[in-house]
Design a protein around this motif. Sequence first.
Motif, PDB file in Angstrom:
ATOM      1  N   GLU A 185      13.916   1.241 -20.861  1.00 37.53           N
ATOM      2  CA  GLU A 185      14.121   2.403 -19.732  1.00 37.53           C
ATOM      3  C   GLU A 185      12.658   3.046 -19.936  1.00 37.53           C
ATOM      4  N   ASP A 186      12.328   3.504 -21.231  1.00 42.05           N
ATOM      5  CA  ASP A 186      11.007   3.981 -21.170  1.00 42.05           C
ATOM      6  C   ASP A 186       9.756   3.254 -20.851  1.00 42.05           C
ATOM      7  N   SER A 187       9.913   1.767 -21.317  1.00 41.84           N
ATOM      8  CA  SER A 187       8.956   0.817 -21.060  1.00 41.84           C
ATOM      9  C   SER A 187       8.877   0.503 -19.307  1.00 41.84           C
ATOM     10  N   VAL A 188      10.136   0.529 -18.759  1.00 39.13           N
ATOM     11  CA  VAL A 188       9.876   0.102 -17.138  1.00 39.13           C
ATOM     12  C   VAL A 188       9.286   1.523 -16.505  1.00 39.13           C
ATOM     13  N   LEU A 189       9.885   2.808 -16.712  1.00 40.77           N
ATOM     14  CA  LEU A 189       9.069   3.731 -16.223  1.00 40.77           C
ATOM     15  C   LEU A 189       7.676   4.149 -16.500  1.00 40.77           C
ATOM     16  N   ILE A 190       7.214   3.716 -17.771  1.00 45.44           N
ATOM     17  CA  ILE A 190       5.823   4.010 -18.100  1.00 45.44           C
ATOM     18  C   ILE A 190       5.029   2.840 -17.099  1.00 45.44           C
ATOM     19  N   GLN A 191       5.427   1.534 -16.998  1.00 41.35           N
ATOM     20  CA  GLN A 191       4.727   0.462 -16.150  1.00 41.35           C
ATOM     21  C   GLN A 191       4.882   0.872 -14.620  1.00 41.35           C
ATOM     22  N   GLN A 192       5.965   1.371 -14.275  1.00 40.17           N
ATOM     23  CA  GLN A 192       5.995   1.861 -12.832  1.00 40.17           C
ATOM     24  C   GLN A 192       5.080   3.261 -12.579  1.00 40.17           C
ATOM     25  N   ALA A 193       4.854   4.040 -13.618  1.00 43.77           N
ATOM     26  CA  ALA A 193       3.962   5.039 -13.254  1.00 43.77           C
ATOM     27  C   ALA A 193       2.637   4.678 -13.076  1.00 43.77           C
ATOM     28  N   PHE A 194       2.425   3.817 -14.152  1.00 49.23           N
ATOM     29  CA  PHE A 194       0.806   3.190 -14.196  1.00 49.23           C
ATOM     30  C   PHE A 194       0.629   2.381 -12.908  1.00 49.23           C
ATOM     31  N   ALA A 231       6.171  16.095  -1.146  1.00 48.85           N
ATOM     32  CA  ALA A 231       4.955  16.588  -0.978  1.00 48.85           C
ATOM     33  C   ALA A 231       4.376  16.490   0.470  1.00 48.85           C
ATOM     34  N   ARG A 232       2.919  17.014   0.647  1.00 52.51           N
ATOM     35  CA  ARG A 232       2.477  16.915   1.895  1.00 52.51           C
ATOM     36  C   ARG A 232       2.135  15.398   2.342  1.00 52.51           C
ATOM     37  N   ASN A 233       1.825  14.605   1.458  1.00 57.14           N
ATOM     38  CA  ASN A 233       1.541  13.284   1.726  1.00 57.14           C
ATOM     39  C   ASN A 233       2.414  12.117   1.101  1.00 57.14           C
ATOM     40  N   PRO A 234       2.678  11.059   1.981  1.00 59.80           N
ATOM     41  CA  PRO A 234       3.425  10.269   1.559  1.00 59.80           C
ATOM     42  C   PRO A 234       2.809   9.339   0.377  1.00 59.80           C
ATOM     43  N   VAL A 235       3.669   8.581  -0.184  1.00 62.05           N
ATOM     44  CA  VAL A 235       3.326   7.682  -1.427  1.00 62.05           C
ATOM     45  C   VAL A 235       3.307   6.234  -0.870  1.00 62.05           C
ATOM     46  N   ASP A 236       2.283   5.324  -1.406  1.00 65.21           N
ATOM     47  CA  ASP A 236       2.832   3.739  -1.076  1.00 65.21           C
ATOM     48  C   ASP A 236       3.087   3.319  -2.399  1.00 65.21           C
ATOM     49  N   VAL A 237       4.223   2.686  -2.085  1.00 64.15           N
ATOM     50  CA  VAL A 237       4.923   2.020  -3.371  1.00 64.15           C
ATOM     51  C   VAL A 237       4.642   0.669  -3.342  1.00 64.15           C
ATOM     52  N   THR A 238       4.107   0.067  -4.744  1.00 62.97           N
ATOM     53  CA  THR A 238       3.806  -1.106  -5.162  1.00 62.97           C
ATOM     54  C   THR A 238       5.180  -2.144  -4.821  1.00 62.97           C
ATOM     55  N   ASP A 239       5.004  -3.451  -4.444  1.00 65.25           N
ATOM     56  CA  ASP A 239       5.939  -4.366  -4.402  1.00 65.25           C
ATOM     57  C   ASP A 239       6.621  -4.635  -5.746  1.00 65.25           C
ATOM     58  N   LEU A 240       5.916  -4.407  -6.735  1.00 72.02           N
ATOM     59  CA  LEU A 240       6.442  -4.760  -7.892  1.00 72.02           C
ATOM     60  C   LEU A 240       7.522  -3.982  -8.529  1.00 72.02           C
ATOM     61  N   ILE A 241       7.680  -2.781  -7.994  1.00 74.53           N
ATOM     62  CA  ILE A 241       8.851  -1.817  -8.463  1.00 74.53           C
ATOM     63  C   ILE A 241      10.038  -1.814  -7.364  1.00 74.53           C
ATOM     64  N   PRO A 242      11.061  -1.514  -8.024  1.00 71.69           N
ATOM     65  CA  PRO A 242      12.271  -0.950  -6.815  1.00 71.69           C
ATOM     66  C   PRO A 242      12.055   0.192  -6.080  1.00 71.69           C
ATOM     67  N   ILE A 301       0.169  -7.454 -12.510  1.00 74.47           N
ATOM     68  CA  ILE A 301      -0.449  -7.494 -11.401  1.00 74.47           C
ATOM     69  C   ILE A 301      -1.127  -8.603 -10.816  1.00 74.47           C
ATOM     70  N   GLN A 302      -1.485  -9.381 -12.080  1.00 71.53           N
ATOM     71  CA  GLN A 302      -2.088 -10.571 -11.823  1.00 71.53           C
ATOM     72  C   GLN A 302      -1.025 -11.733 -11.264  1.00 71.53           C
ATOM     73  N   THR A 303       0.018 -11.652 -11.944  1.00 68.30           N
ATOM     74  CA  THR A 303       1.031 -12.638 -11.565  1.00 68.30           C
ATOM     75  C   THR A 303       1.941 -12.387 -10.537  1.00 68.30           C
ATOM     76  N   GLU A 304       2.016 -11.071 -10.030  1.00 69.25           N
ATOM     77  CA  GLU A 304       2.703 -10.459  -8.982  1.00 69.25           C
ATOM     78  C   GLU A 304       4.371 -10.576  -9.157  1.00 69.25           C
ATOM     79  N   LYS A 305       4.614 -10.332 -10.503  1.00 65.40           N
ATOM     80  CA  LYS A 305       5.926 -10.242 -11.063  1.00 65.40           C
ATOM     81  C   LYS A 305       6.361  -9.005 -10.788  1.00 65.40           C
ATOM     82  N   PRO A 306       7.675  -8.670 -10.734  1.00 62.86           N
ATOM     83  CA  PRO A 306       8.250  -7.373 -10.713  1.00 62.86           C
ATOM     84  C   PRO A 306       8.207  -6.924 -11.799  1.00 62.86           C
ATOM     85  N   VAL A 307       8.401  -5.388 -12.185  1.00 62.58           N
ATOM     86  CA  VAL A 307       8.534  -4.797 -13.439  1.00 62.58           C
ATOM     87  C   VAL A 307       9.778  -5.284 -13.893  1.00 62.58           C
ATOM     88  N   ARG A 308      10.635  -5.102 -13.599  1.00 57.68           N
ATOM     89  CA  ARG A 308      12.210  -5.690 -13.898  1.00 57.68           C
ATOM     90  C   ARG A 308      12.202  -7.234 -13.996  1.00 57.68           C
TER      91      ARG A 308
END
Length: 390
Positions: free
Chosen positions: A83-92, A286-297, A41-48
């Motif tokens: 894979e688990d690490s990537v998905l945990i980071q994305q969910a967070f 779902a009834r409302n859309p989600v906002d997807v951070t730039d850090l994940i695909p 988040i601080q460095t704005e680097k993508p998860v992968r």
Amino acid sequence: MTKPTLTLDEIRKSVSRIDKEILALLTERRELSIEVAKSKIQTEKPVRDPVREQALLEKLVKAGKEHGLDAPYIISIFHSIIEDSVLIQQAFLQQLTNPDSSHPVARVSFLGPKGSYSYLAAKHFFTKKQTSLAELPCQNFKEVVEVVENGTADYGVLPIENTSSGSINDVYDQLQHTRLSIVGEITQPIEHCILTAVDTDLESIDCLYSHPQPYQQCSDYLRSLGNVKQEYCSSTAEAMKKVAEMKSANVAAIGNASSAALYGLKPLKANIANQQENHTRFILVARNPVDVTDLIPAKTTFIMSTAQEAGSLVECLLVFRNHGINMTKLESRPVMGNPWEEMFYVDVEGNMRSDKMKLALEELTALTRYIKVLGCYPIENVTPTEIDVD
């Protein structure tokens, strides 16, 4: 003097001790994955980071060889860990981006009853998110959508396409009219089996129960059974329930072996699908859309209707190429009430936040008669990083 041989109980105790140590280390690694996400988040680097993942795997394979461990074994284990690490980071990161969409218990509608493939997909999706599931089984896809629209459910799980039988048109038709947004996806392996309630053999089976999709996905094997009657049910779970109640030696269901245990059924024949790699992609609405951070695909899904002129669709598709956007799905469905007119469903790899997606949608709006974004959501399918193995 030779060393005394360990007893089987002593060996098992040692294995159990090592397994506990492995679990503790995996837990510690997961916690570090969250710290990695915070730093990104601080460095704005993508998860992968494919370069980092490749270097890590190569280093691990080299170290594994020094311990007598072969490369495929090491790669298989660490693909799962990565894979688990990537998905945990994305969910967070998604939870931080969408704080209002977090639920300790999610009310989820699916084509039911309990034990259907949609149920398994829902369970898999929310287990990854460490969210408890309040199950709302439904009789059909329309009901799955309606209970989310009226607020009875927070989310609905819908199968959208299968690697063997293709697109699930009933779901595409529901998406054409709903106000809901696609907020997630999950790909679930489909393992079809012949399931029975009593001990019997294949030659005795003269009637099968299942949902129409498994019949399509297992058509090659079913032809080999000869003249076996096929009864249609609203879901594979309903089929299993019927067969369990009948307790007959000449009837069987097509469904998943793990779900069969819920109804006291057992597999008579496994792996009956036309393709061994049989997967279904499910979407979460779902009834409302989600906002997807730039850090994940991210993936964006929309529908559009083009002018009834030669080259209109091609002109629209060129927009993606011109902006370097990868299209992963194009599906056409008739527009109800308008003969010979089609609505196109499009999946692209891209985030609604990005400038190129905004520009592409602006150009498409000018080129089409109608366009509507159905959702922008995280890509949950983590493609394994490949390395060269000598």
